[in-house]
Design a protein around this motif. Structure first.
Motif, PDB file in Angstrom:
ATOM      1  N   ILE A 154       0.854  -1.189   0.000  1.00 17.80           N
ATOM      2  CA  ILE A 154       0.000   0.000   0.000  1.00 17.80           C
ATOM      3  C   ILE A 154       0.886   1.234   0.000  1.00 17.80           C
ATOM      4  CG2 ILE A 154      -1.813   1.243   1.232  1.00 17.80           C
ATOM      5  CD1 ILE A 154      -2.460  -1.529   2.568  1.00 17.80           C
ATOM      6  N   SER A 205      -1.194  -7.662  -4.018  1.00 16.90           N
ATOM      7  CA  SER A 205      -2.092  -6.571  -4.397  1.00 16.90           C
ATOM      8  C   SER A 205      -1.362  -5.256  -4.165  1.00 16.90           C
ATOM      9  CB  SER A 205      -3.383  -6.621  -3.579  1.00 16.90           C
ATOM     10  OG  SER A 205      -3.129  -6.338  -2.211  1.00 16.90           O
ATOM     11  N   THR A 229      -1.917  -1.220  -3.965  1.00 20.28           N
ATOM     12  CA  THR A 229      -2.937  -0.185  -3.805  1.00 20.28           C
ATOM     13  C   THR A 229      -2.294   1.181  -3.680  1.00 20.28           C
ATOM     14  OG1 THR A 229      -4.430  -1.721  -2.655  1.00 20.28           O
ATOM     15  CG2 THR A 229      -4.844   0.639  -2.371  1.00 20.28           C
ATOM     16  N   ALA A 274      -7.516  -1.814   2.456  1.00 27.96           N
ATOM     17  CA  ALA A 274      -6.690  -2.309   1.351  1.00 27.96           C
ATOM     18  C   ALA A 274      -5.810  -3.471   1.783  1.00 27.96           C
ATOM     19  CB  ALA A 274      -5.833  -1.175   0.801  1.00 27.96           C
ATOM     20  N   LYS A 310      -7.406  -3.675  -3.847  1.00 31.89           N
ATOM     21  CA  LYS A 310      -8.037  -2.463  -4.361  1.00 31.89           C
ATOM     22  C   LYS A 310      -6.982  -1.696  -5.141  1.00 31.89           C
ATOM     23  CE  LYS A 310     -11.963  -0.162  -3.792  1.00 31.89           C
ATOM     24  NZ  LYS A 310     -13.160  -0.433  -4.499  1.00 31.89           N
ATOM     25  N   ARG A 311      -7.346  -1.206  -6.321  1.00 27.82           N
ATOM     26  CA  ARG A 311      -6.369  -0.486  -7.137  1.00 27.82           C
ATOM     27  C   ARG A 311      -6.104   0.902  -6.577  1.00 27.82           C
ATOM     28  NH1 ARG A 311      -5.267   2.855 -11.365  1.00 27.82           N
ATOM     29  NH2 ARG A 311      -3.881   2.025 -12.995  1.00 27.82           N
ATOM     30  N   ASP A 312      -7.140   1.665  -6.348  1.00 29.79           N
ATOM     31  CA  ASP A 312      -7.035   3.029  -5.849  1.00 29.79           C
ATOM     32  C   ASP A 312      -8.093   3.269  -4.788  1.00 29.79           C
ATOM     33  OD1 ASP A 312      -5.143   4.664  -7.866  1.00 29.79           O
ATOM     34  OD2 ASP A 312      -6.371   3.291  -9.055  1.00 29.79           O
TER      35      ASP A 312
END
Length: 328
Positions: free
Chosen positions: A131, A174, A176, A218, A223-225
């Motif tokens: 993140i 992932s 984010t 996140a 989650k991308r953004d």
């Protein structure tokens, strides 16, 4: 969970919130006394935490954070790149050394942390979350903080590219990018300023808890953004659609809104080159601090938000149909 910039503001609030939810923490910042006090606080409350005195602009320091997480807890599932510091002044006034220093922390700190995190997830084979905390100024730079905005632009671009590379390599990571708007933290007190007036935020601000909520969401939900505050989302959208209009708004509003009617502190009192006065969650701004970000609430509770939206739409439709029937 590893959190950089953990001794104040967003990092401090995120650490406390994560500890209450049962996360084991490795906390990184430059202020040893603040980190030690925070770890003692978390342990006294029944949590688990370790700390590493870290300048994120130094690759070896960041590598030591990753090693500490492995040696203390057997690894980590989440890495949060949050450390940052700003520089206020016109482009032609600020020194190049100060500009480089901002990039060392804001951009290279993210690069060092991201590489350490991805290497750990790749080598261990365990899934994880990376993140990166960006900024509204990474979507649209502001005058007076050109270096900070440029460094955040670099963070946003680096994160986008890294996300694609991680996915192409099939790594279970992932990635984010969090886009905070104006947040009520000691950000301005830590910044170095070339202005006559002291840096401060006017206008609408959001609590650091809103960013912490986005970060912790996140950590568990790819989650991308995530945008914190409608101002961040609106500014990013408008800047792309109407850049000249945005320029005019910036020229009219951003000079006034980033300074207080108080003399600026000496530059050597800033936290650009050394640790600041930490363990403070909030700053001394002159703006209106909202209690929460409804955009974060909508993003982190999509089912409830969708249900409410459907209910509102159904209610509006029913009302319209009743009025039409009465007219007939």
């Amino acid at each position: 969970m590893v959190i950089t910039g953990a001794s104040s503001g967003i990092g401090l609030v995120t650490a406390r919130m994560a500890a209450r939810r049962g996360a084991r923490l490795v906390l990184a910042a430059r202020n040893e006394d603040a980190l030690r006090t925070l770890c003692d606080e978390i342990r006294d409350a029944g949590g688990e935490a370790a700390f590493v005195v870290t300048d994120v602009g130094r690759r070896d320091d960041v590598a030591r954070v990753a090693r500490t997480a492995v040696e203390t807890f057997g690894g980590f599932d989440t890495w949060v790149n949050n450390a940052g510091v700003s520089l206020y002044g016109q482009v032609w006034d600020v020194s190049l050394d100060d500009m480089h220093r901002v990039f060392d922390t804001v951009f290279w700190g993210v690069v060092h942390g991201s590489r350490a995190a991805v290497e750990h997830f790749r080598d261990s084979g365990r899934p994880g979350a990376l993140i990166n905390v960006g900024s509204v100024f990474g979507d649209r730079a502001t005058p007076v903080q050109s270096t900070y905005g440029s460094a955040k632009f670099a963070v946003h671009g680096f994160t986008d590219a890294l996300r694609v590379e991680v996915n192409a390599a099939g790594l279970p990571v992932s990635v984010t990018l969090v886009h905070p708007g104006g947040i009520d933290t000691p950000y301005d007190e830590h910044a170095e300023s070339y202005l006559d007036e002291r840096p401060a935020r006017r206008g609408m601000l959001y609590p650091p808890e809103a960013v912490a909520e986005a970060i912790l969401y996140a950590a568990a939900h790819p989650k991308r953004d995530l945008y914190v505050g409608s101002q961040a989302k609106v500014l990013a959208t408008v800047a792309n659609i109407a850049p000249k209009l945005t320029d005019r708004v910036m020229r009219r509003y951003m000079y006034w809104s980033q300074r207080a009617d108080r003399p600026s502190r000496p530059r050597e009192a800033s936290a650009l080159w050394h640790a600041g006065d930490d363990l403070r969650e909030r700053g001394s701004h002159e703006g209106w601090v909202r209690r929460r970000s409804y955009l974060v609430a909508a993003s982190t509770h999509p089912v409830a938000t969708g249900t409410m939206a459907l209910a509102a739409a159904a209610g509006a439709t029913t009302l319209v149909l009743r009025r039409m029937r009465d007219r007939w």
